[in-house]
Write an enzyme that holds these catalytic residues in place. Structure first.
Site, PDB file in Angstrom:
ATOM      1  N   ASP A 103     -13.325 -32.100   7.190  1.00 30.83           N
ATOM      2  CA  ASP A 103     -13.944 -30.951   7.852  1.00 30.83           C
ATOM      3  C   ASP A 103     -13.183 -30.764   9.157  1.00 30.83           C
ATOM      4  O   ASP A 103     -13.350 -31.540  10.093  1.00 30.83           O
ATOM      5  CB  ASP A 103     -15.430 -31.240   8.108  1.00 30.83           C
ATOM      6  CG  ASP A 103     -16.141 -30.048   8.745  1.00 30.83           C
ATOM      7  OD1 ASP A 103     -15.446 -29.163   9.287  1.00 30.83           O
ATOM      8  OD2 ASP A 103     -17.387 -30.021   8.720  1.00 30.83           O
ATOM      9  N   TYR A 126     -16.277 -23.312  14.328  1.00 32.20           N
ATOM     10  CA  TYR A 126     -17.317 -24.292  14.640  1.00 32.20           C
ATOM     11  C   TYR A 126     -16.897 -25.702  14.215  1.00 32.20           C
ATOM     12  O   TYR A 126     -16.346 -25.904  13.138  1.00 32.20           O
ATOM     13  CB  TYR A 126     -18.656 -23.916  13.990  1.00 32.20           C
ATOM     14  CG  TYR A 126     -19.740 -24.687  14.675  1.00 32.20           C
ATOM     15  CD1 TYR A 126     -20.009 -24.454  16.022  1.00 32.20           C
ATOM     16  CD2 TYR A 126     -20.428 -25.703  14.036  1.00 32.20           C
ATOM     17  CE1 TYR A 126     -20.944 -25.208  16.707  1.00 32.20           C
ATOM     18  CE2 TYR A 126     -21.368 -26.458  14.709  1.00 32.20           C
ATOM     19  CZ  TYR A 126     -21.615 -26.196  16.040  1.00 32.20           C
ATOM     20  OH  TYR A 126     -22.520 -26.955  16.728  1.00 32.20           O
ATOM     21  N   GLN A 149     -13.768 -31.824  13.710  1.00 34.57           N
ATOM     22  CA  GLN A 149     -14.919 -32.753  13.759  1.00 34.57           C
ATOM     23  C   GLN A 149     -14.706 -34.077  13.012  1.00 34.57           C
ATOM     24  O   GLN A 149     -15.186 -35.100  13.456  1.00 34.57           O
ATOM     25  CB  GLN A 149     -16.225 -32.086  13.313  1.00 34.57           C
ATOM     26  CG  GLN A 149     -16.395 -31.915  11.816  1.00 34.57           C
ATOM     27  CD  GLN A 149     -17.861 -31.704  11.397  1.00 34.57           C
ATOM     28  OE1 GLN A 149     -18.590 -30.971  12.036  1.00 34.57           O
ATOM     29  NE2 GLN A 149     -18.257 -32.360  10.333  1.00 34.57           N
ATOM     30  N   LYS A 199     -22.267 -31.372   2.032  1.00 38.18           N
ATOM     31  CA  LYS A 199     -23.604 -31.679   2.546  1.00 38.18           C
ATOM     32  C   LYS A 199     -24.301 -32.795   1.760  1.00 38.18           C
ATOM     33  O   LYS A 199     -25.496 -32.769   1.513  1.00 38.18           O
ATOM     34  CB  LYS A 199     -24.503 -30.426   2.575  1.00 38.18           C
ATOM     35  CG  LYS A 199     -23.925 -29.250   3.365  1.00 38.18           C
ATOM     36  CD  LYS A 199     -23.832 -29.521   4.863  1.00 38.18           C
ATOM     37  CE  LYS A 199     -23.325 -28.310   5.619  1.00 38.18           C
ATOM     38  NZ  LYS A 199     -21.850 -28.160   5.591  1.00 38.18           N
ATOM     39  N   TYR A 202     -23.922 -40.599  14.869  1.00 37.63           N
ATOM     40  CA  TYR A 202     -24.057 -39.578  13.834  1.00 37.63           C
ATOM     41  C   TYR A 202     -22.920 -38.572  13.918  1.00 37.63           C
ATOM     42  O   TYR A 202     -22.696 -37.975  14.965  1.00 37.63           O
ATOM     43  CB  TYR A 202     -25.400 -38.835  13.960  1.00 37.63           C
ATOM     44  CG  TYR A 202     -25.510 -37.741  12.936  1.00 37.63           C
ATOM     45  CD1 TYR A 202     -25.667 -38.047  11.593  1.00 37.63           C
ATOM     46  CD2 TYR A 202     -25.413 -36.397  13.292  1.00 37.63           C
ATOM     47  CE1 TYR A 202     -25.725 -37.056  10.635  1.00 37.63           C
ATOM     48  CE2 TYR A 202     -25.477 -35.397  12.341  1.00 37.63           C
ATOM     49  CZ  TYR A 202     -25.636 -35.730  11.009  1.00 37.63           C
ATOM     50  OH  TYR A 202     -25.687 -34.750  10.065  1.00 37.63           O
ATOM     51  N   LYS A 225     -22.651 -36.147   7.338  1.00 39.18           N
ATOM     52  CA  LYS A 225     -22.507 -36.953   6.130  1.00 39.18           C
ATOM     53  C   LYS A 225     -21.048 -36.911   5.673  1.00 39.18           C
ATOM     54  O   LYS A 225     -20.264 -36.114   6.153  1.00 39.18           O
ATOM     55  CB  LYS A 225     -23.406 -36.396   5.028  1.00 39.18           C
ATOM     56  CG  LYS A 225     -24.872 -36.728   5.245  1.00 39.18           C
ATOM     57  CD  LYS A 225     -25.201 -38.108   4.735  1.00 39.18           C
ATOM     58  CE  LYS A 225     -26.679 -38.413   4.833  1.00 39.18           C
ATOM     59  NZ  LYS A 225     -27.013 -39.537   5.689  1.00 39.18           N
ATOM     60  N   ASP A 226     -20.707 -37.791   4.737  1.00 38.94           N
ATOM     61  CA  ASP A 226     -19.315 -37.913   4.302  1.00 38.94           C
ATOM     62  C   ASP A 226     -19.122 -37.190   2.991  1.00 38.94           C
ATOM     63  O   ASP A 226     -19.039 -37.818   1.944  1.00 38.94           O
ATOM     64  CB  ASP A 226     -18.970 -39.386   4.137  1.00 38.94           C
ATOM     65  CG  ASP A 226     -19.296 -40.142   5.384  1.00 38.94           C
ATOM     66  OD1 ASP A 226     -18.559 -39.989   6.342  1.00 38.94           O
ATOM     67  OD2 ASP A 226     -20.311 -40.868   5.396  1.00 38.94           O
ATOM     68  N   GLN A 271     -11.482 -37.793 -22.252  1.00 39.03           N
ATOM     69  CA  GLN A 271     -11.047 -37.594 -23.650  1.00 39.03           C
ATOM     70  C   GLN A 271     -10.299 -38.784 -24.241  1.00 39.03           C
ATOM     71  O   GLN A 271      -9.852 -39.660 -23.527  1.00 39.03           O
ATOM     72  CB  GLN A 271     -10.165 -36.322 -23.770  1.00 39.03           C
ATOM     73  CG  GLN A 271     -10.803 -35.054 -23.279  1.00 39.03           C
ATOM     74  CD  GLN A 271     -11.878 -34.450 -24.177  1.00 39.03           C
ATOM     75  OE1 GLN A 271     -12.601 -33.601 -23.747  1.00 39.03           O
ATOM     76  NE2 GLN A 271     -11.961 -34.889 -25.414  1.00 39.03           N
ATOM     77  N   HIS A 272     -10.147 -38.734 -25.543  1.00 36.05           N
ATOM     78  CA  HIS A 272      -9.342 -39.664 -26.346  1.00 36.05           C
ATOM     79  C   HIS A 272      -9.664 -41.124 -26.009  1.00 36.05           C
ATOM     80  O   HIS A 272      -8.850 -41.864 -25.463  1.00 36.05           O
ATOM     81  CB  HIS A 272      -7.850 -39.367 -26.131  1.00 36.05           C
ATOM     82  CG  HIS A 272      -6.989 -40.023 -27.186  1.00 36.05           C
ATOM     83  ND1 HIS A 272      -7.028 -39.659 -28.513  1.00 36.05           N
ATOM     84  CD2 HIS A 272      -6.100 -41.044 -27.102  1.00 36.05           C
ATOM     85  CE1 HIS A 272      -6.204 -40.424 -29.192  1.00 36.05           C
ATOM     86  NE2 HIS A 272      -5.628 -41.273 -28.368  1.00 36.05           N
ATOM     87  N   ARG A 300     -28.543 -31.361   8.635  1.00 34.41           N
ATOM     88  CA  ARG A 300     -28.367 -32.438   9.625  1.00 34.41           C
ATOM     89  C   ARG A 300     -28.207 -33.808   8.965  1.00 34.41           C
ATOM     90  O   ARG A 300     -28.515 -34.834   9.563  1.00 34.41           O
ATOM     91  CB  ARG A 300     -29.533 -32.447  10.637  1.00 34.41           C
ATOM     92  CG  ARG A 300     -29.584 -31.159  11.425  1.00 34.41           C
ATOM     93  CD  ARG A 300     -30.777 -30.978  12.322  1.00 34.41           C
ATOM     94  NE  ARG A 300     -30.820 -29.594  12.766  1.00 34.41           N
ATOM     95  CZ  ARG A 300     -30.107 -29.100  13.763  1.00 34.41           C
ATOM     96  NH1 ARG A 300     -29.334 -29.881  14.465  1.00 34.41           N
ATOM     97  NH2 ARG A 300     -30.181 -27.814  14.088  1.00 34.41           N
TER      98      ARG A 300
HETATM   99  C1  F6R Z   1     -24.765 -31.579   7.769  1.00 31.48           C
HETATM  100  C2  F6R Z   1     -24.209 -30.636   8.760  1.00 31.48           C
HETATM  101  C3  F6R Z   1     -25.103 -29.608   9.311  1.00 31.48           C
HETATM  102  C4  F6R Z   1     -25.357 -29.851  10.795  1.00 31.48           C
HETATM  103  C5  F6R Z   1     -26.312 -28.789  11.385  1.00 31.48           C
HETATM  104  C6  F6R Z   1     -26.466 -28.949  12.890  1.00 31.48           C
HETATM  105  O1  F6R Z   1     -23.796 -32.499   7.350  1.00 31.48           O
HETATM  106  O2  F6R Z   1     -23.060 -30.727   9.141  1.00 31.48           O
HETATM  107  O3  F6R Z   1     -26.302 -29.499   8.591  1.00 31.48           O
HETATM  108  O4  F6R Z   1     -25.889 -31.134  11.006  1.00 31.48           O
HETATM  109  O5  F6R Z   1     -25.829 -27.492  11.134  1.00 31.48           O
HETATM  110  O6  F6R Z   1     -25.215 -28.891  13.471  1.00 31.48           O
HETATM  111  P1  F6R Z   1     -24.964 -28.862  15.049  1.00 31.48           P
HETATM  112  O7  F6R Z   1     -25.685 -30.055  15.624  1.00 31.48           O
HETATM  113  O8  F6R Z   1     -23.480 -28.957  15.139  1.00 31.48           O
HETATM  114  O9  F6R Z   1     -25.513 -27.552  15.554  1.00 31.48           O
HETATM  115 MG    MG Z   2     -19.012 -29.197   9.364  1.00 35.01          MG
HETATM  116 MG    MG Z   3     -18.896 -30.615   4.865  1.00 34.13          MG
END
Ligand code: F6R
Ligand code: MG
Ligand code: MG
Length: 375
Positions: free
Chosen positions: A13, A92, A96, A134, A230, A233-234, A243-244, A267
């Site tokens: 990301d 945005y 990250q 997500k 935090y 997520k990964d 197949q085969h 989140r």
């Molecule tokens: C989940 C994810 C989003 C953010 C949420 C809040 O992996 O990336 O759900 O956690 O949009 O994001 P911020 O804190 O950056 O506003």
């Molecule tokens: Mg993101």
């Molecule tokens: Mg993502």
């Protein structure tokens, strides 16, 4: 010995449009430009660049083997350039997932997610690559078990004599950084006992038991464990060979006929239904989801992805099919149902899983308000 072929899917990301939503075209274009140059220079033989929601996904086929420093550097430099573009556009979350600063030969542990599989090519080698947004690597536990361990999903486990010996699963304990290999069907119940806890135990590789043929590989990164805080997520990737004497493509896709719940969503703090979607619907919207998964089908041969006469890889968008309409509808219905519970468990993850989110910061300030209760 014939030269081996490696399939690498590396994702990151690097910043997204309108929130944690979608990778915009200028970043995809950077991916395509960099990988095209690497193909011209002979480092990789084929590539495909796509997005899973807000993650930029680089699919590369080459003959350099797994965890090759040149391949990982190519991915790292591509993500750096895309992150710089994201910063310039003030997208945005620009950059990250690029947690490391100096590249040291391998993107593992630096933020990007990686799944790789080095194979000795069979006469024809059909491959499926999955990328989800997500959610986290444990999301693949359930489908990996269904594909390689569950005879009610994979008829070949019952009907095809070349599969009757079963499959071996490598399970990683992401908390303790330990791994164990378990054999199905003999150890099926113990395997489920472990991988039924997907936040901790993650299926990382699968082999056909009788000849150790590699047939499954998933990413296992835990960003929060690397960063110590935090960081989302990964969003995971995986590679499955079919197949085969291996599960058929249709058996590999069958677990996605219905939705199932995974950890992640808004989140990174909620159980959400996983929705299989086509590449054109690969963008998270409602409550930053529902968590979505895309799948690409292709053939690997002669060290590359089978391509058309113009050199364009032949890729099938596997979930672009009405057969997954039921799962999509179920996902939306389940999403609406569980959101009705707001921030009450089990809509929200267990308090243990929430330790890896920003919730503890909120609870911290309540600590001193607690007084001893009468017994
Ligand atoms: C989940 C994810 C989003 C953010 C949420 C809040 O992996 O990336 O759900 O956690 O949009 O994001 P911020 O804190 O950056 O506003
Ligand atoms: Mg993101
Ligand atoms: Mg993502």
């Amino acid at each position: 010995m014939p030269e081996k072929t490696t399939i690498s899917i590396i994702k990151c990301d690097v910043g997204s449009l309108a929130g944690h939503h979608i990778v915009p075209k200028p970043l995809i274009d950077i991916g395509k430009k960099q990988l095209k140059e690497a193909q011209k220079g002979g480092l990789i033989n084929s590539y495909y660049v796509f997005n899973a929601g807000d993650d930029l996904e680089l699919l590369m086929v080459h003959q350099k083997g797994e965890t090759n420093p040149e391949i990982h550097k190519l991915a790292w430099n591509t993500f750096q350039e895309a992150a710089n573009k994201a910063k310039a556009l003030k997208l945005y979350g620009a950059g990250q997932d690029l947690l490391g600063t100096a590249f040291s030969g391998n993107v593992r542990g630096m933020g990007p997610g990686v799944a790789e599989m080095e194979i000795e090519e069979r006469g024809s080698d059909p491959i499926a690559v999955f990328a989800a947004d997500k959610t986290e690597p444990g999301a693949f536990n359930f489908p990996m078990f269904k594909i390689f361990g569950d005879p009610s999903n994979t008829a070949g486990l019952v009907i095809d004599p070349s599969m009757i010996g079963g499959f071996k699963f490598e399970v990683l304990d992401v908390m303790e950084n330990k791994k164990v290999i378990m054999k199905c069907p003999e150890e099926m119940y113990e395997l489920i006992a472990l991988i039924g806890t997907p936040e901790r135990y993650v299926v990382s590789h699968v082999w056909r038991a009788r000849d150790n043929l590699i047939c499954g590989s998933t990413s296992t990164t835990r960003l929060s464990l690397i960063a110590g805080k935090y960081v989302g997520k990964d969003d995971p990737v995986s590679i499955v060979r079919s197949q085969h004497g291996l599960p058929a493509l249709g058996e590999v896709l069958a677990p996605y006929m219905h939705t199932f719940f995974v950890e992640g969503w808004m989140r990174g703090s909620h159980w959400g239904p996983l929705m299989p979607v086509s590449l054109k619907d690969s963008r998270c919207t409602v409550f930053d989801g529902p968590p979505r998964i895309v799948a690409l089908g292709f053939q690997v041969g002669n060290g590359m992805i089978a391509s058309d006469d113009n050199g364009e890889p032949l890729i099938s968008d596997l979930f672009e099919d009405p057969a997954f309409g039921l799962a999509r509808r179920e996902a939306i219905e389940c999403a609406a149902l569980i959101r009705g519970m707001g921030e009450f468990e089990p809509a929200r993850l267990s308090s243990h899983a929430m330790e890896y989110t920003t919730l503890p910061k909120v609870l911290e300030k309540l600590k001193k308000r607690f007084v001893k209760a009468d017994s």
